[in-house]
Scaffold this active site. Structure first.
Site, mmCIF file in Angstrom:
data_model
loop_
_atom_site.group_PDB
_atom_site.id
_atom_site.type_symbol
_atom_site.label_atom_id
_atom_site.label_comp_id
_atom_site.label_asym_id
_atom_site.label_seq_id
_atom_site.Cartn_x
_atom_site.Cartn_y
_atom_site.Cartn_z
ATOM 1 N N HIS A 55 0.850 -1.194 0.000
ATOM 2 C CA HIS A 55 0.000 0.000 0.000
ATOM 3 C C HIS A 55 0.887 1.246 0.000
ATOM 4 C CE1 HIS A 55 -2.872 3.053 1.284
ATOM 5 N NE2 HIS A 55 -3.803 2.242 0.822
ATOM 6 N N GLU A 114 -3.476 2.403 -7.337
ATOM 7 C CA GLU A 114 -3.933 3.480 -6.466
ATOM 8 C C GLU A 114 -3.031 4.688 -6.626
ATOM 9 O OE1 GLU A 114 -6.410 2.319 -2.895
ATOM 10 O OE2 GLU A 114 -4.374 1.805 -2.360
#
Ligand SMILES: O=C(CO)COP(=O)(O)O
Length: 437
Positions: free
Chosen positions: A280, A350
């Site tokens: 992430h 992302e």
């Protein structure tokens, strides 16, 4: 607690290198190979404005929008490393790189990746006068106050003028279409749901109860995965409806051992947790996880039988300099070099500038990067992997923008954060039917 050893980044890398968890020398920005256009059109990929209001920014729960992950003296060898500076400081940083007023910033050691308010430590090297060369250190609060010493910071905090709040709980849910015929267009669909709360088990139960009552398309249309912090995994797993699944937000890179505070892949398997999110952007940026390290983590988690959601994405600075495709290709390459089977991998694109900011990528922007990633997989892995790997989008997805995003041919699902706090989350799950139809 706030101001620990600020030299942690280089130490961490050195330690990981000594453990064989980093390549011998820091990875330089490599030309990403044939997958990446030699010259990326600098103006084509711009930060999107579309998508309506952001649930996350409305909640005030994430502040990534004010953070620019820009290169610093420490980070220039590691494209993913951070000096965390406010966007308004870009100019200063640029001047610094030109050598006029060198300025370096670090994140404060011990700051959790999900900390709401970001403090900076800046070091300024005096350029002129008798004290030229001397380094001045400043602590800068999220609201822009500057302090010369830790003592001053402690006094400031003790007077309650600033609160270092930690977003104590982050829950992702994503969903996909696992059993649908595996073609690029129809194979999968996903959603992500992230929630930022105060982190009590009562609140977690409430979230789960809402999810449990929601009427959503059946499992053959949408696969939903909830990803709470480690401490809530057993709780969530225990009460979550059986057609939804659970993911951890991270795990250790190798076999468990004397790594106090880490959670190993083996432990997750033992708890019956099937999924893990790795790479992430917050971990890459705030915890200095390099592409190499993330690649290792993905490989090890897969080897233990976990399914992996591997995140890639560019910063605003990287997008504006036209290197979006090169960045995500490099991140994907680091994973591809370590694994031979993509069956249990979901790639999550992302863009860092879109996470928690309300600046969602336009459907065209998302589609463009997803298509590039798929092409990368086709050219560098094989056509089957390219067609069957789910590529999901994350970054300010909400009830208003989900359908249009979902309609993009290469968008196979979502990794959703703030919007999950609201009833619109159910709409996001339901938008999976766009694919089915
Ligand atoms: O961080 C995210 C999921 O990983 C996305 O968060 P938002 O949906 O709040 O932008």
């Amino acid at each position: 607690m706030v101001c620990g050893d600020i030299e942690w980044e280089p130490k961490l890398v050195a330690l990981r290198r000594a453990m064989g968890l980093e390549p011998p020398s820091p990875p330089r920005a490599q030309p990403p190979g044939p997958l990446v256009p030699a010259a990326v059109k600098p103006n084509k990929l711009r930060v999107g404005e579309g998508g309506g209001s952001s649930s996350s920014s409305a909640d005030g729960t994430r502040t990534n929008s004010s953070v620019d992950i820009s290169s610093s003296v420490e980070s220039k060898d590691h494209p993913q490393q951070v000096g965390c500076t406010k966007q308004g400081d870009d100019q200063k940083q640029k001047r610094g790189r030109a050598g006029k007023a060198k300025e370096i910033s670090w994140l404060i050691y011990g700051q959790p990746s999900c900390m709401k308010n970001t403090w900076n430590i800046r070091k300024k090297i005096r350029q002129h006068g008798a004290s030229a060369g001397r380094v001045d250190k400043y602590y800068e609060s999220p609201d822009g106050c500057k302090f010369r010493s830790r003592k001053e910071v402690e006094v400031y905090l003790s007077k309650g003028k600033a609160k270092l709040e930690v977003d104590a709980i982050t829950v992702w849910v994503w969903a996909s279409l696992p059993d649908f015929p595996k073609t690029t267009l129809w194979s999968t669909f996903g959603h992500a749901l992230e929630r930022v709360l105060n982190g009590t088990s009562e609140e977690v139960k409430k979230i789960v109860s809402t999810l449990n009552q929601a009427e959503v398309p059946s499992e053959d249309v949408v696969e939903v995965v909830v990803s709470p912090p480690f401490v809530f995994l057993p709780l969530v797993k225990g009460v979550l409806r059986p057609d939804f699944h659970v993911a951890a937000q991270n795990c250790w890179v190798r076999k468990g051992g004397a790594f106090t505070g880490e959670v190993s892949a083996e432990m997750l398997v033992n708890l019956g947790i099937p999924w893990v999110i790795l790479g992430h952007s917050e971990r890459r940026a705030l915890l200095n996880e390099s592409n190499y390290f993330v690649g290792d983590k993905v490989a090890y988690a897969l080897s233990q039988g976990l399914k992996v959601i591997a995140c890639v994405g560019e910063t605003l600075e990287q997008r504006e300099s036209g290197s979006t495709v090169a960045v995500v290709a490099e991140q994907t390459k680091a994973i591809a070099e370590k694994i031979s089977n993509w069956d249990n991998v979901v790639l999550a694109y992302e863009p860092v500038w879109a996470i928690g900011t309300g600046k969602v990528a336009t459907p065209a922007q998302a589609q463009e990067v997803h298509a590039e990633l798929r092409k990368w997989l086709k050219d560098n892995v094989n056509a089957e992997v390219a067609a069957s790997t789910r590529i999901i989008y994350g970054g300010s997805v909400n009830g208003a923008n989900c359908k249009e995003l979902a309609a993009q041919p290469d968008v196979d699902g979502f990794l959703v954060g703030g919007a999950s706090l609201k009833p619109e989350f159910i709409d996001i799950i339901k938008s999976a039917t766009v694919k089915k139809n």
